[in-house]
Enzyme design. Structure first.
Site, PDB file in Angstrom:
ATOM      1  N   GLU A 229       0.811  -1.067   0.026  1.00  0.00           N
ATOM      2  CA  GLU A 229      -0.038   0.018   0.016  1.00  0.00           C
ATOM      3  C   GLU A 229       0.835   1.327   0.117  1.00  0.00           C
ATOM      4  O   GLU A 229       0.639   2.212  -0.676  1.00  0.00           O
ATOM      5  CB  GLU A 229      -1.038  -0.044   1.262  1.00  0.00           C
ATOM      6  CG  GLU A 229      -1.980  -1.128   0.925  1.00  0.00           C
ATOM      7  CD  GLU A 229      -3.061  -1.272   2.192  1.00  0.00           C
ATOM      8  OE1 GLU A 229      -4.070  -1.280   1.989  1.00  0.00           O
ATOM      9  OE2 GLU A 229      -2.340  -1.432   3.378  1.00  0.00           O
TER      10      GLU A 229
ATOM     11  N   GLU B  88      -3.826  -9.564   4.006  1.00  0.00           N
ATOM     12  CA  GLU B  88      -4.273  -9.393   5.407  1.00  0.00           C
ATOM     13  C   GLU B  88      -5.502 -10.420   5.697  1.00  0.00           C
ATOM     14  O   GLU B  88      -5.585 -10.721   6.898  1.00  0.00           O
ATOM     15  CB  GLU B  88      -4.788  -8.020   5.393  1.00  0.00           C
ATOM     16  CG  GLU B  88      -3.883  -7.040   5.644  1.00  0.00           C
ATOM     17  CD  GLU B  88      -3.211  -6.273   4.390  1.00  0.00           C
ATOM     18  OE1 GLU B  88      -2.781  -5.290   4.158  1.00  0.00           O
ATOM     19  OE2 GLU B  88      -3.273  -7.271   3.205  1.00  0.00           O
TER      20      GLU B  88
END
Length: 250
Positions: free
Chosen positions: A104, A124
C-alpha cells in the site's frame, strides 16, 4: 528526521529510505513520523522535483509492525500518507517484497520499479483483516479488476514480472538494481519543468476518476497557471538558445 527513515538529496531528487531492516521495514511510530517528515520536505522544497521511496535490507516493507500496534504506537502520519500520497511525483523502488501495508505504501507512489522475483501482495485476509490502507482502492486501477480481486480475497502475492505485465510495475530490474533504476527514472523526471511535472501528475490521476467533461473543467485552471509561468517562458527560450533550461518552479 529520525533513524527509522533516512533521506539523501541527489540534485533535484530526494531519496527516502525506510531503515528498519531487522523489522523488515515494518511501520511503527518513528517510521510513520519519519516518512511524513520526508514527504513534507519533498513537497515543500522548491529545489526538489521528484522523490524515490525504498527500503534497506531484505525488502521494501512488510506492512504494519504488529508489536508496535499492540503497544499503542501512533502510526497516523503513515495513514495520512497512504490516503494522500505526495504532491510531487514519487517512485517506489522495491527489492524482495512489498506486502500488506508495504504494498500500500508502494501504491501510494506514482510509479513502482521492482527487482525480478520481488513479491507484491496484500495478505491481510490470512490473519482476519483486510487491506485498509488504500490497496483495495488503488489495485483495481493499477492491476485490473480480476487480478486485484484475486489478490484481495486469496491473500496470495504476485511476482514483479507478473505485476509488470499487468501495468502495476513500471520497470523490472535485476535483483539489487531497483534503486538505481528508480534513480535513473527520477533524474529523467527531474530534468523537466517542476510545475509542468506536478500538473501532469495531477491530471493523469484525475483522469482515472472523472468524466471527460469534468477532466476539462479540472484541467483549465492548471493549464492557465502552468502556461503563464516563468518556466513556460524559459522552456522555449532555452530551446531557441540551444542550452539547458534553468527551471525556477514559478
Amino acid at each position: 528526521m529520525n533513524d527509522a527513515v533516512l533521506t539523501e538529496r541527489r540534485g533535484r531528487v530526494l531519496l527516502i529510505t525506510l531503515n528498519r531492516p531487522k523489522a523488515l521495514n515494518s511501520i511503527n511510530g518513528p517510521l510513520a513520523v519519519g516518512l511524513a517528515e520526508a514527504i513534507a520536505r519533498l513537497d515543500s522544497d522548491p529545489g526538489l522535483t521528484v522523490g524515490i521511496l525504498t527500503g534497506t535490507g531484505r525488502g521494501f516493507c512488510a506492512g504494519m509492525d504488529l508489536k508496535a500496534f499492540a503497544a499503542g504506537e501512533d502510526i497516523t502520519p503513515a495513514v495520512r500518507f497512504l490516503r494522500d500520497g505526495a504532491r510531487k511525483p514519487l517512485i517506489a523502488a522495491v527489492e524482495g517484497f512489498a506486502l500488506a501495508g508495504g504494498l500500500e505504501l508502494a501504491l501510494a507512489c506514482d510509479l513502482i520499479v521492482a527487482a525480478a522475483g520481488a513479491k507484491l501482495g496484500i495478505p491481510e485476509v490470512k490473519v482476519g483483516l483486510f487491506a485498509a490502507g488504500g490497496g483495495l482502492l488503488r489495485l483495481p486501477a493499477r492491476a485490473g479488476y480480476g487480478k486485484a480481486m484475486e489478490m484481495a480475497i486469496t491473500g496470495e502475492p504476485i511476482l514483479a514480472e507478473d505485476a509488470a505485465g499487468l501495468g502495476l510495475v513500471a520497470r523490472v530490474t535485476e535483483p539489487g538494481a531497483a534503486a538505481a533504476a528508480a534513480t535513473d527514472l527520477a533524474q529523467r523526471v527531474a530534468r523537466n519543468a517542476p510545475l509542468a511535472v506536478i500538473a501532469s501528475k495531477e491530471m493523469v490521476k484525475a483522469a482515472q476518476a472523472v468524466t471527460e467533461a469534468e477532466f476539462w473543467s479540472i484541467q483549465h485552471p492548471r493549464r492557465s497557471e502552468v502556461f503563464a509561468s516563468n518556466d513556460a517562458k524559459e522552456g522555449p527560450r532555452s530551446f531557441a538558445e540551444k542550452r539547458e533550461p534553468q527551471w525556477t518552479g514559478t
